[in-house]
Write an enzyme that holds these catalytic residues in place. Structure first.
Site, PDB file in Angstrom:
ATOM      1  N   ASP A 221      -4.691  -4.548  -2.049  1.00 42.87           N
ATOM      2  CA  ASP A 221      -5.126  -5.853  -1.077  1.00 42.87           C
ATOM      3  C   ASP A 221      -4.321  -6.239  -1.639  1.00 42.87           C
ATOM      4  O   ASP A 221      -3.734  -6.900  -2.901  1.00 42.87           O
ATOM      5  CB  ASP A 221      -6.208  -6.309  -1.039  1.00 42.87           C
ATOM      6  CG  ASP A 221      -6.517  -7.382   0.191  1.00 42.87           C
ATOM      7  OD1 ASP A 221      -6.459  -7.185   1.174  1.00 42.87           O
ATOM      8  OD2 ASP A 221      -5.860  -8.365  -0.702  1.00 42.87           O
ATOM      9  N   ILE A 222      -3.357  -6.757  -0.182  1.00 44.08           N
ATOM     10  CA  ILE A 222      -1.989  -7.916  -0.874  1.00 44.08           C
ATOM     11  C   ILE A 222      -2.241  -9.361  -0.731  1.00 44.08           C
ATOM     12  O   ILE A 222      -3.859  -9.248  -0.369  1.00 44.08           O
ATOM     13  CB  ILE A 222      -0.716  -7.682   1.114  1.00 44.08           C
ATOM     14  CG1 ILE A 222      -0.315  -6.458   1.170  1.00 44.08           C
ATOM     15  CG2 ILE A 222       0.144  -8.991   0.315  1.00 44.08           C
ATOM     16  CD1 ILE A 222       0.504  -5.937   1.893  1.00 44.08           C
ATOM     17  N   GLU A 264      -4.600  -5.786   5.559  1.00 42.04           N
ATOM     18  CA  GLU A 264      -3.340  -6.287   4.447  1.00 42.04           C
ATOM     19  C   GLU A 264      -4.099  -4.989   3.425  1.00 42.04           C
ATOM     20  O   GLU A 264      -3.382  -5.289   2.251  1.00 42.04           O
ATOM     21  CB  GLU A 264      -3.173  -6.958   4.015  1.00 42.04           C
ATOM     22  CG  GLU A 264      -4.079  -7.552   3.561  1.00 42.04           C
ATOM     23  CD  GLU A 264      -5.290  -8.707   4.234  1.00 42.04           C
ATOM     24  OE1 GLU A 264      -5.425  -9.788   3.838  1.00 42.04           O
ATOM     25  OE2 GLU A 264      -5.285  -8.546   5.619  1.00 42.04           O
TER      26      GLU A 264
END
Length: 355
Positions: A221-222, A264
């Site tokens: 996950d960003i 994301e």
């Protein structure tokens, strides 16, 4: 009568032998006259029928020859006796090149053998077969055609020919393939989406269980992606997503399966992966994102990701459970300050960290 006049009648003058003979002659003359007239009528009717049949036959011949569909006629041994112009335009083969050949020479080896088995079992049962075949043109090009093949029998029930009518459906098949790809692909990152990921991941999961092989999962996950969108704009966010996806793909192996899981977040399934290898791959991915900032319209955007990993164990009874463990590890990485890697420990919740 010798000249063809059948309506000759001899006058009966007396009721003697000559009179009886004359009456018999007149009766014979009338019967012959009726027979000749009936025969003339039948010949005339037959001639008219033949003329009509010839006209209809010519119409049928023109229709077949000018049909936009390819038409092949073979004998009972499946040897070609006729092809129309559309066949030549579609395949590139002239009639003289295919006369006497079996249509199997068009096969591309892309049609499943089961299709041909079904086709012949249907035809040999005296029924019409319908289906799609993948063939090869004279120039080597692969094409698809929807085919209808019917056996032809004479009035005595003997098989005389096979007739095949074929329609080129290559454009439709290409469009369907593109739609299928679009349905399972994320257009922004060109990775699989969730819909495309799960069937392939399930296949890998099943294969790694029988016999058991090492299998790992990664959830990525960003970090603070909302801040990137807010500060630099959604176009910048799209650029970051696209580049993060490219770096993840470049740092995984060809046998690994990666997808955009949503927003994301990204997911990967890694077959034949030990826990040590999983740790190395996760660290490499983390560094690939962190160490080289992203650029957008002269802006330098620092980006990091949080990564959670999990290994397939006896505790993992399904693919969903394996992914859930990786997801839990990812949230542990978030809680630990982000920009790090956490590998799921099935014994942690039990307080048995020494294991």
């Amino acid at each position: 009568m010798e000249a063809g006049e059948m309506s000759v009648s001899v006058p009966v003058q007396n009721e003697d032998e000559i009179g009886f003979l004359a009456e018999a002659f007149n009766s014979m003359s009338g019967t012959l006259n009726d027979l000749v007239r009936n025969l003339e009528t039948r010949v005339a009717d037959r001639t008219a029928d033949l003329l009509t049949a010839n006209v209809e036959l010519r119409k049928l011949s023109v229709a077949v020859e000018q049909s936009p569909s390819s038409i092949i006629i073979t004998n009972p041994q499946a040897e070609i006796e006729y092809v129309n112009t559309a066949f030549t335009l579609s395949t590139g083969y002239l009639f003289d090149e295919v006369k006497g050949k079996n249509p199997r020479f068009l096969q591309s080896e892309h049609t499943p053998p089961e299709t041909y088995q079904e086709m012949w079992s249907t035809l040999l049962a005296g029924k019409t077969w319908r289906g799609e075949l993948c063939n090869r043109r004279k120039n080597g090009e692969i094409y698809w055609e929807y085919t209808v093949i019917a056996p032809i029998y004479d009035i005595e029930g003997n098989l005389t020919h096979y007739v095949a009518v074929k329609e080129d459906v290559t454009a439709r098949k290409v469009a369907e393939a593109k739609l299928q790809v679009l349905a399972i692909t994320d257009p922004l990152t060109n990775l699989l989406n969730r819909r495309g990921f799960f069937p392939q991941a399930q296949t890998i999961y099943a294969r790694c269980q029988h016999p058991p092989h090492d299998l790992a999962a990664l959830m990525m996950d960003i970090d603070h992606f909302k801040n990137i969108n807010d500060q630099y704009g959604h176009q910048a966010g799209d650029v970051v997503l696209h580049e993060v996806a490219a770096r993840i793909r470049d740092n995984l192996r060809p046998t690994d399966l990666v997808a955009r899981y949503g927003g994301e977040e990204f997911v990967a399934i890694l077959p034949r992966t030990s826990q040590e290898t999983l740790q190395k791959i996760a660290d490499r991915l983390n560094a690939a994102i962190r160490e080289r900032p992203f650029e957008y319209k002269r802006h330098i955007i620092p980006v990091t990701i949080s990564i959670g990993g999990a290994m397939l164990t006896a505790e993992s009874h399904s693919l969903d459970e394996l992914l859930t463990q990786a997801d839990q590890a990812m949230y542990q990485a978030k809680a630990a300050g982000r920009n790090c890697v956490v590998i799921f420990n099935p014994f942690k919740d039990r307080g048995d960290l020494n294991k």
